[in-house]
Scaffold this motif. Structure first.
Motif, PDB file in Angstrom:
ATOM      1  N   GLN A  29      38.428  38.325  39.830  1.00 53.66           N
ATOM      2  CA  GLN A  29      39.591  37.479  39.693  1.00 53.66           C
ATOM      3  C   GLN A  29      39.261  35.918  39.366  1.00 53.66           C
ATOM      4  N   ASP A  30      37.889  35.581  39.728  1.00 52.87           N
ATOM      5  CA  ASP A  30      37.666  34.534  39.413  1.00 52.87           C
ATOM      6  C   ASP A  30      37.335  34.043  37.802  1.00 52.87           C
ATOM      7  N   ALA A  34      38.725  31.265  35.299  1.00 53.62           N
ATOM      8  CA  ALA A  34      37.676  30.582  34.820  1.00 53.62           C
ATOM      9  C   ALA A  34      37.999  30.341  33.290  1.00 53.62           C
ATOM     10  N   HIS A  66      31.247  27.688  39.333  1.00 52.50           N
ATOM     11  CA  HIS A  66      32.474  28.045  40.235  1.00 52.50           C
ATOM     12  C   HIS A  66      32.779  27.102  41.158  1.00 52.50           C
TER      13      HIS A  66
END
Ligand code: C2E
Ligand code: MG
Ligand code: MG
Ligand code: MG
Length: 282
Positions: A29-30, A34, A66
């Protein structure tokens, strides 16, 4: 008893696997977010030419900042990006950024970009390289692409065609992490690589009790007889450097010279090594 052990094993492994799957889902997901949020940047590690005793280029290494985990290693997120099909847009972003940034460096300084196996055989690679060069103004001769042996094993036919198209753009291609994959020596002969990068696992054990000196010597000899440049990765000590120099290795790269640095530090690294006052090393 066997049943008890099995249950114990079950109880032990299940939560751990669960956590791993969940962590991966989060990374997935990240990662998508990103790319949209431009949370990536490139750091650059100098590549040092032993014949001229000067920096001849930099390798671009992807960094992901992150929001909560801080810096995540590419060894962790590149495989996930490959699996979820994000590696092609991500890899094209890397190409564009690296060519843009390198176009502002002195003319003698090249940039090396890692290309994943999935991206390499994607239909759009050659177009993406051509566009990145055209839009940045970077001459093709100043770009090197690094691919690993897995590319050759997966699709040797397509690889040859792509390598020739890239050569048509003046771009050089290196075999990264040489010696760690499953390709045979005949692959090296049949693909038009310009450079072999000797994996850091062989450099680390140079001169040790289970020394890899004979492997490094053999690879350098192989490079010489095939007309390919040899670059040693992961050089951390003066002793390793001295051995590599004595064996006739062409280029070296590693923490002994510099860790990968943010782009704004590249000029200072060039000045430090290529400036008027040269540091005498080994
Ligand atoms: P690689 O291409 O073989 O890059 C060399 C790795 O060794 C880098 O790790 C670098 O920081 C590290 N290194 C350099 N000098 C030394 C040293 O003296 N000692 C030690 N112990 N390590 C050293 P990094 O940046 O974590 O990247 C790991 C791998 O992730 C790369 O291995 C490459 O396979 C992949 N990668 C990085 N950036 C990209 C990218 O933009 N695209 C793709 N497809 N893969 C990338
Ligand atoms: Mg590399
Ligand atoms: Mg490598
Ligand atoms: Mg040589």
């Amino acid at each position: 008893r066997a049943k008890l052990e099995a249950r114990g094993a079950f109880r032990f492994f299940e939560p751990e696997m669960d956590a791993r799957i969940q962590a991966r889902r989060l990374v997935e997901q990240d990662l998508r977010a990103a790319l949209a949020a431009e949370a990536f940047e490139l750091h650059y590690q100098p590549i040092y030419d032993l014949a001229s005793d000067r920096i001849c280029g930099f390798e671009a290494l992807l960094r992901w900042n992150h929001p909560t985990r801080g810096r995540v290693s590419p060894a962790e997120f590149i495989p996930v990006a490959e699996e979820i099909g994000l590696i092609v847009p991500l890899g094209e972003w890397v190409l564009r950024r690296a060519c843009d940034e390198a176009s502002r460096w002195p003319d003698g300084i090249k940039v090396a970009v890692n290309v994943s196996a999935v991206q390499f055989t994607s239909a759009s690679l050659v177009t993406a390289v051509r566009d990145a060069l055209r839009n940045s103004g970077l001459p093709g001769r100043r770009l090197e692409l690094e691919i690993t042996e897995s590319v050759l094993v997966a699709n040797p036919g397509a690889t040859t065609a792509i390598l020739h198209s890239l050569k048509g753009l003046g771009v050089r291609v290196s075999m990264d992490d040489f010696g760690t994959g499953y390709s045979s020596l005949s692959y090296l002969r049949s693909f038009p690589f310009d450079k072999i990068k000797i994996d850091q696992s062989f450099v680390r054990d140079l001169g040790g009790p289970n020394g890899t000196d004979f492997i490094v010597r053999a690879v350098i000899g192989l490079g010489d007889s095939l007309g390919m440049t040899t670059t040693a990765e992961g050089v951390e000590t003066e002793a390793q450097l001295a051995t590599l120099r004595a064996e006739g290795c062409d280029e070296v790269q590693g923490y002994l010279f510099s860790r990968p640095v943010p782009v704004e530090d590249v000029p200072a690294v060039i000045r430090r090594w290529n400036g008027a006052i040269q540091r005498a090393i080994a």
